[in-house]
Enzyme design. Structure first.
Site, PDB file in Angstrom:
ATOM      1  N   CYS A  53    -125.461 -14.338 -82.707  1.00 23.41           N
ATOM      2  CA  CYS A  53    -124.202 -14.900 -83.215  1.00 23.41           C
ATOM      3  C   CYS A  53    -124.440 -15.631 -84.527  1.00 23.41           C
ATOM      4  O   CYS A  53    -125.282 -16.532 -84.594  1.00 23.41           O
ATOM      5  CB  CYS A  53    -123.594 -15.841 -82.178  1.00 23.41           C
ATOM      6  N   CYS A  56    -123.732 -19.614 -84.171  1.00 21.25           N
ATOM      7  CA  CYS A  56    -124.521 -20.497 -83.310  1.00 21.25           C
ATOM      8  C   CYS A  56    -125.493 -21.346 -84.133  1.00 21.25           C
ATOM      9  O   CYS A  56    -125.954 -20.916 -85.205  1.00 21.25           O
ATOM     10  CB  CYS A  56    -125.287 -19.678 -82.271  1.00 21.25           C
ATOM     11  N   ASP A  79    -118.225 -16.973 -95.738  1.00 19.68           N
ATOM     12  CA  ASP A  79    -119.056 -16.055 -96.516  1.00 19.68           C
ATOM     13  C   ASP A  79    -118.258 -14.867 -97.041  1.00 19.68           C
ATOM     14  O   ASP A  79    -118.693 -14.178 -97.960  1.00 19.68           O
ATOM     15  CB  ASP A  79    -120.220 -15.550 -95.647  1.00 19.68           C
ATOM     16  N   HIS A 116    -121.707 -21.507 -77.456  1.00 20.86           N
ATOM     17  CA  HIS A 116    -121.115 -20.197 -77.695  1.00 20.86           C
ATOM     18  C   HIS A 116    -120.116 -19.813 -76.608  1.00 20.86           C
ATOM     19  O   HIS A 116    -119.213 -19.005 -76.838  1.00 20.86           O
ATOM     20  CB  HIS A 116    -122.244 -19.149 -77.766  1.00 20.86           C
ATOM     21  N   ASN A 156    -107.576 -18.309 -84.796  1.00 21.86           N
ATOM     22  CA  ASN A 156    -107.275 -17.049 -84.116  1.00 21.86           C
ATOM     23  C   ASN A 156    -108.203 -16.966 -82.910  1.00 21.86           C
ATOM     24  O   ASN A 156    -109.416 -16.932 -83.063  1.00 21.86           O
ATOM     25  CB  ASN A 156    -107.513 -15.844 -85.027  1.00 21.86           C
ATOM     26  N   SER A 164    -113.114 -11.948 -84.822  1.00 19.36           N
ATOM     27  CA  SER A 164    -114.294 -11.080 -84.861  1.00 19.36           C
ATOM     28  C   SER A 164    -115.522 -11.701 -84.195  1.00 19.36           C
ATOM     29  O   SER A 164    -116.545 -11.035 -84.061  1.00 19.36           O
ATOM     30  CB  SER A 164    -114.642 -10.721 -86.308  1.00 19.36           C
ATOM     31  N   HIS A 167    -117.419 -17.091 -80.643  1.00 21.95           N
ATOM     32  CA  HIS A 167    -117.855 -18.483 -80.740  1.00 21.95           C
ATOM     33  C   HIS A 167    -116.645 -19.344 -81.092  1.00 21.95           C
ATOM     34  O   HIS A 167    -115.860 -18.997 -81.978  1.00 21.95           O
ATOM     35  CB  HIS A 167    -118.927 -18.623 -81.821  1.00 21.95           C
ATOM     36  N   HIS A 169    -114.220 -21.310 -82.871  1.00 24.79           N
ATOM     37  CA  HIS A 169    -114.124 -21.695 -84.273  1.00 24.79           C
ATOM     38  C   HIS A 169    -112.705 -21.499 -84.793  1.00 24.79           C
ATOM     39  O   HIS A 169    -111.897 -20.791 -84.201  1.00 24.79           O
ATOM     40  CB  HIS A 169    -115.102 -20.889 -85.142  1.00 24.79           C
ATOM     41  N   GLN A 171    -110.333 -21.784 -88.844  1.00 24.47           N
ATOM     42  CA  GLN A 171    -110.471 -21.578 -90.281  1.00 24.47           C
ATOM     43  C   GLN A 171    -109.554 -22.518 -91.058  1.00 24.47           C
ATOM     44  O   GLN A 171    -108.603 -23.076 -90.511  1.00 24.47           O
ATOM     45  CB  GLN A 171    -110.128 -20.133 -90.649  1.00 24.47           C
ATOM     46  N   GLU A 185     -90.270 -23.747 -94.414  1.00 23.97           N
ATOM     47  CA  GLU A 185     -90.072 -24.983 -93.662  1.00 23.97           C
ATOM     48  C   GLU A 185     -89.813 -26.166 -94.597  1.00 23.97           C
ATOM     49  O   GLU A 185     -89.064 -27.089 -94.249  1.00 23.97           O
ATOM     50  CB  GLU A 185     -91.276 -25.256 -92.770  1.00 23.97           C
ATOM     51  N   HIS A 284     -98.921 -27.263 -89.306  1.00 20.69           N
ATOM     52  CA  HIS A 284     -98.042 -27.241 -90.468  1.00 20.69           C
ATOM     53  C   HIS A 284     -97.799 -28.681 -90.895  1.00 20.69           C
ATOM     54  O   HIS A 284     -97.387 -29.517 -90.087  1.00 20.69           O
ATOM     55  CB  HIS A 284     -96.721 -26.540 -90.141  1.00 20.69           C
ATOM     56  N   HIS A 299     -96.504 -30.888 -87.275  1.00 21.51           N
ATOM     57  CA  HIS A 299     -96.400 -30.132 -86.031  1.00 21.51           C
ATOM     58  C   HIS A 299     -97.450 -29.039 -86.012  1.00 21.51           C
ATOM     59  O   HIS A 299     -98.053 -28.702 -87.038  1.00 21.51           O
ATOM     60  CB  HIS A 299     -95.001 -29.543 -85.853  1.00 21.51           C
ATOM     61  N   HIS A 301     -98.136 -25.071 -84.410  1.00 16.41           N
ATOM     62  CA  HIS A 301     -97.589 -23.885 -83.765  1.00 16.41           C
ATOM     63  C   HIS A 301     -98.659 -23.163 -82.942  1.00 16.41           C
ATOM     64  O   HIS A 301     -99.819 -23.069 -83.358  1.00 16.41           O
ATOM     65  CB  HIS A 301     -97.080 -22.892 -84.819  1.00 16.41           C
ATOM     66  N   TYR A 319     -86.881  -2.502 -84.585  1.00 14.74           N
ATOM     67  CA  TYR A 319     -85.827  -3.421 -85.016  1.00 14.74           C
ATOM     68  C   TYR A 319     -86.416  -4.709 -85.577  1.00 14.74           C
ATOM     69  O   TYR A 319     -85.889  -5.278 -86.542  1.00 14.74           O
ATOM     70  CB  TYR A 319     -84.906  -3.739 -83.834  1.00 14.74           C
TER      71      TYR A 319
END
Length: 352
Positions: A53, A56, A79, A116, A156, A164, A167, A169, A171, A185, A284, A299, A301, A319
């Site tokens: 990883c 790690c 990176d 991990h 994510n 991807s 571990h 994490h 961003q 907003e 946000h 707040h 989300h 739709y």
């Protein structure tokens, strides 16, 4: 609407006051049988340390950098960042229709834990508080730069959301311009503040606390609820009770409460389908363009994709790509499902 209208049965539109957009709600469709795509549940068996990883402690990343043997949190420049600080100024404009402009910025990666095999719901409140503290530090540092006008902190979680590396994490993308969603907003919150002298989310939160229909959980300083205008099946929003513009304004007690709210919510998510629940989540807060932005109200989300089970997800297609977002189960139903979940994680939590 006629007296016979029933929002739990009849199709209707709901207005997203925060973004200025509409969502179509079709509760009668939740009764239809599902014969569409089903996802494979994420495999959850991971070691506490993975020598392969790149996140790690002590391991090498693809670019050749070696991670320190960190013991709580760790942050570094991505990176393979989508934004870089050294972009030359310029762009193009042909007839006002073919337009492009250079965009500069910084992308950072935050490792929540050296372990991990953990996720946020499996971490303690003090451990998550260290993540919150790092969010504060990064927002303050990046937001103070003259070339940065917005700092987007997000996570994510899970391969379903394009993550991807398992571990734990998140961003940070900090850039010259204010991206589309917080820009919308800003417009809505500013218009409301100018008219009422109060933040939009303060008044919205007051209504939600009176009704209690969509509130999932609350503590001294934060409320977690399914928004009236939610698009994703189990979408939630964490709103600060006090109208602060950004995370740096939180008191130590409020930082603890934010960590508590994140942990309790994500445990409920995991317990909903007894899996490590996927989502995209992010804070946000005000732009960092040198203005005070009293209209902004901090707040966070959470946008999870799962719909009926661990294997059935919602897709934005047809739709929704050509018209408006649409949902079948009502926000009130989703809030009820989340409220009834235990705050004891369905798996034995590994010792930290």
């Amino acid at each position: 609407m006629s007296a016979s209208f029933d929002s739990t049965e009849h199709p209707h539109r709901r207005f997203n006051a925060l973004a200025g957009e509409w969502v179509l709600v079709s509760p009668h469709r939740s009764k239809r049988p599902w014969q569409g795509q089903q996802e494979e549940p994420e495999q959850e068996h991971r070691p506490a340390y993975d020598p392969t990883c790149y996140l790690c402690p002590g391991n090498s990343r693809v670019g050749g950098e070696v991670n320190p043997k960190y013991t709580d949190t760790f942050v570094f420049n991505n990176d393979f960042g989508a934004l870089t600080p050294d972009v030359p100024t310029g762009g193009l404009n042909e007839g006002g229709l073919l337009r492009a402009e250079a965009e500069s910025g910084v992308c950072r990666v935050i490792c929540f834990s050296p372990r991990h095999d953990l996720t946020l719901p499996q971490m303690t409140v003090p451990a998550i508080r260290k993540v919150v503290d790092l969010w504060v530090e990064e927002f303050a540092t990046l937001g103070a730069r003259p070339d940065i006008n917005y700092v987007q902190i997000f996570e994510n979680k899970g391969p379903m959301m394009g993550c991807s590396n398992p571990h734990p994490h998140g961003q940070i993308w900090a850039q010259r311009t204010v991206p589309g969603e917080p820009a919308k907003e800003t417009v809505q919150q500013l218009a409301y503040f100018q008219e009422h002298g109060r933040t939009l989310l303060a008044d919205y939160l007051k209504i939600e606390l009176e009704k209690k229909e969509r509130v999932v959980l609350e503590n001294e300083h934060f409320v977690v609820l399914v928004p009236f205008w939610a698009v994703w099946p189990f979408e939630t929003i964490i709103i600060s009770r006090r109208a602060v513009q950004d995370i740096t304004q939180l008191t130590p007690a409020e930082r603890d409460s934010l960590a508590d709210a994140v942990r309790r919510l994500t445990i409920r998510y995991d317990n909903l389908f007894n899996i490590s629940f996927p989502y995209s989540a992010g804070l946000h807060q005000r732009p960092t363009d040198g203005q005070e932005h009293p209209e902004w109200h901090l707040h966070m989300h959470f946008f999870p994709p799962l719909l009926r089970s661990a294997t059935v997800r919602k897709f934005m297609v047809g739709y929704e790509m050509l018209g408006d977002p649409q949902r079948d189960v009502t926000p009130e139903f989703s809030a009820g499902r989340l409220r009834e979940q235990s705050e004891v994680h369905y798996k034995a939590v590994p010792a930290e």
